[in-house]
Scaffold this motif. Structure first.
Motif, PDB file in Angstrom:
ATOM      1  N   THR A 232      55.074  48.350  -1.251  1.00 19.73           N
ATOM      2  CA  THR A 232      55.629  49.418  -2.084  1.00 19.73           C
ATOM      3  C   THR A 232      57.136  49.594  -1.928  1.00 19.73           C
ATOM      4  OG1 THR A 232      55.156  51.052  -0.367  1.00 19.73           O
ATOM      5  CG2 THR A 232      53.447  50.688  -2.034  1.00 19.73           C
ATOM      6  N   PHE A 233      57.776  48.783  -1.091  1.00 20.93           N
ATOM      7  CA  PHE A 233      59.222  48.919  -0.935  1.00 20.93           C
ATOM      8  C   PHE A 233      59.928  48.539  -2.233  1.00 20.93           C
ATOM      9  CE2 PHE A 233      58.149  44.665   0.532  1.00 20.93           C
ATOM     10  CZ  PHE A 233      59.150  43.859   0.012  1.00 20.93           C
ATOM     11  N   ARG A 234      61.116  49.110  -2.419  1.00 24.49           N
ATOM     12  CA  ARG A 234      61.860  48.917  -3.669  1.00 24.49           C
ATOM     13  C   ARG A 234      62.271  47.461  -3.831  1.00 24.49           C
ATOM     14  NH1 ARG A 234      67.206  52.221  -5.575  1.00 24.49           N
ATOM     15  NH2 ARG A 234      67.537  52.262  -3.322  1.00 24.49           N
ATOM     16  N   ASN A 235      62.097  46.966  -5.047  1.00 27.11           N
ATOM     17  CA  ASN A 235      62.505  45.610  -5.398  1.00 27.11           C
ATOM     18  C   ASN A 235      63.394  45.665  -6.620  1.00 27.11           C
ATOM     19  OD1 ASN A 235      61.157  42.976  -4.072  1.00 27.11           O
ATOM     20  ND2 ASN A 235      59.954  44.814  -3.647  1.00 27.11           N
ATOM     21  N   LEU A 236      64.353  44.751  -6.674  1.00 28.91           N
ATOM     22  CA  LEU A 236      65.352  44.733  -7.728  1.00 28.91           C
ATOM     23  C   LEU A 236      65.381  43.403  -8.450  1.00 28.91           C
ATOM     24  CD1 LEU A 236      68.415  46.069  -5.674  1.00 28.91           C
ATOM     25  CD2 LEU A 236      66.607  47.413  -6.761  1.00 28.91           C
ATOM     26  N   VAL A 237      65.915  43.480  -9.655  1.00 33.04           N
ATOM     27  CA  VAL A 237      66.240  42.298 -10.438  1.00 33.04           C
ATOM     28  C   VAL A 237      67.712  42.421 -10.784  1.00 33.04           C
ATOM     29  CG1 VAL A 237      65.863  41.084 -12.603  1.00 33.04           C
ATOM     30  CG2 VAL A 237      63.937  42.123 -11.423  1.00 33.04           C
ATOM     31  N   ILE A 238      68.503  41.437 -10.442  1.00 37.22           N
ATOM     32  CA  ILE A 238      69.928  41.440 -10.786  1.00 37.22           C
ATOM     33  C   ILE A 238      70.093  40.702 -12.104  1.00 37.22           C
ATOM     34  CG2 ILE A 238      72.221  40.615 -10.124  1.00 37.22           C
ATOM     35  CD1 ILE A 238      71.462  41.164  -7.235  1.00 37.22           C
ATOM     36  N   SER A 239      70.550  41.440 -13.117  1.00 38.04           N
ATOM     37  CA  SER A 239      70.690  40.837 -14.441  1.00 38.04           C
ATOM     38  C   SER A 239      72.148  40.556 -14.796  1.00 38.04           C
ATOM     39  CB  SER A 239      70.062  41.742 -15.501  1.00 38.04           C
ATOM     40  OG  SER A 239      70.602  43.050 -15.410  1.00 38.04           O
ATOM     41  N   ASN A 240      73.083  41.285 -14.192  1.00 38.19           N
ATOM     42  CA  ASN A 240      74.505  41.086 -14.462  1.00 38.19           C
ATOM     43  C   ASN A 240      75.276  41.080 -13.154  1.00 38.19           C
ATOM     44  OD1 ASN A 240      74.470  41.075 -17.368  1.00 38.19           O
ATOM     45  ND2 ASN A 240      73.999  43.250 -17.254  1.00 38.19           N
ATOM     46  N   GLY A 241      76.338  40.330 -13.152  1.00 38.95           N
ATOM     47  CA  GLY A 241      77.189  40.228 -11.972  1.00 38.95           C
ATOM     48  C   GLY A 241      77.303  38.776 -11.560  1.00 38.95           C
ATOM     49  N   ASP A 242      78.327  38.119 -12.063  1.00 45.28           N
ATOM     50  CA  ASP A 242      78.493  36.686 -11.798  1.00 45.28           C
ATOM     51  C   ASP A 242      78.621  36.375 -10.311  1.00 45.28           C
ATOM     52  OD1 ASP A 242      78.296  36.129 -14.484  1.00 45.28           O
ATOM     53  OD2 ASP A 242      80.470  36.009 -14.806  1.00 45.28           O
ATOM     54  N   ALA A 243      79.350  37.217  -9.585  1.00 48.27           N
ATOM     55  CA  ALA A 243      79.532  36.960  -8.151  1.00 48.27           C
ATOM     56  C   ALA A 243      78.207  37.088  -7.406  1.00 48.27           C
ATOM     57  CB  ALA A 243      80.574  37.916  -7.570  1.00 48.27           C
ATOM     58  N   ALA A 244      77.402  38.076  -7.783  1.00 50.11           N
ATOM     59  CA  ALA A 244      76.092  38.253  -7.136  1.00 50.11           C
ATOM     60  C   ALA A 244      75.170  37.085  -7.470  1.00 50.11           C
ATOM     61  CB  ALA A 244      75.460  39.573  -7.564  1.00 50.11           C
ATOM     62  N   LYS A 245      75.189  36.658  -8.720  1.00 50.18           N
ATOM     63  CA  LYS A 245      74.360  35.511  -9.105  1.00 50.18           C
ATOM     64  C   LYS A 245      74.804  34.246  -8.373  1.00 50.18           C
ATOM     65  CE  LYS A 245      72.981  37.178 -13.652  1.00 50.18           C
ATOM     66  NZ  LYS A 245      73.039  36.935 -15.094  1.00 50.18           N
TER      67      LYS A 245
END
Length: 183
Positions: free
Chosen positions: A122-135
């Motif tokens: 149940t811990f929080r999960n994310l999807v990174i959709s924008n951010g070239d440096a993060a990708k």
């Protein structure tokens, strides 16, 4: 002939000695751990809420676990990560998962949500959709799962922990990094 061999040996020994001294000087470390900024990003959590790098300010530290659906080691540690997150919350620390392949792919996201449900995670999960440096940062990860610690200012602390956190040495390293931030 013997003089030439003796000189070559002496030169080689000098080179080895200089290399050893240079390496010893480089191996000296300070108590401060290398810190760099977590790349800016935008995305959503698995419930559809907008997120960005400001989420780190809500906690003393955030443990970020990078994973993907087809990684059996990643899936196998989900329950352990969930239990760890419950313990960390008491210290003002949150564990957040980032699925590196979901991005804007609905089918992969549905599958990731199902994995979490099946694992009772149940811990929080994310999807990174924008951010070239993060990708770019995520594309450089070659071992999964990989876990990092980020402080409340968005700075990554220490080096990434490669592999499952239920490995004793990885857990000790994680605990040490969290302690650095929280003390």
């Amino acid at each position: 002939m013997n003089l030439l061999k003796t000189r070559k040996k002496a030169v080689m020994m000098m080179v080895v000695l200089v290399c050893m001294l240079s390496c010893a000087a480089c191996a000296t470390t300070s108590k401060k751990t290398k810190i760099s900024e977590f790349p800016e990003f935008q995305g959503t959590d698995f419930e559809g809420n907008a997120v960005d790098e400001t989420l780190f300010a809500a906690n003393q530290a955030t443990v970020v676990n990078f994973w993907y659906n087809e990684c059996s080691a990643c899936v196998d540690e989900m329950q352990a990560l969930d239990a760890l997150n419950q313990k960390l919350k008491e210290k003002g620390v949150e564990l957040v998962g980032i699925n590196v392949e979901a991005g804007n792919h609905e089918e992969i996201l549905r599958s990731a949500k199902q994995i979490l449900k099946d694992q009772n995670a149940t811990f929080r999960n994310l999807v990174i959709s924008n951010g070239d440096a993060a990708k770019k940062y995520m594309s450089g990860i070659v071992v999964f799962p990989t876990t990092i610690v980020v402080d409340s200012e968005g700075k990554m602390v220490g080096s990434p922990i490669e592999g499952n956190i239920d490995n004793e040495s990885n857990m000790k390293k994680l605990e040490r990094l969290i302690s650095e931030v929280c003390e």
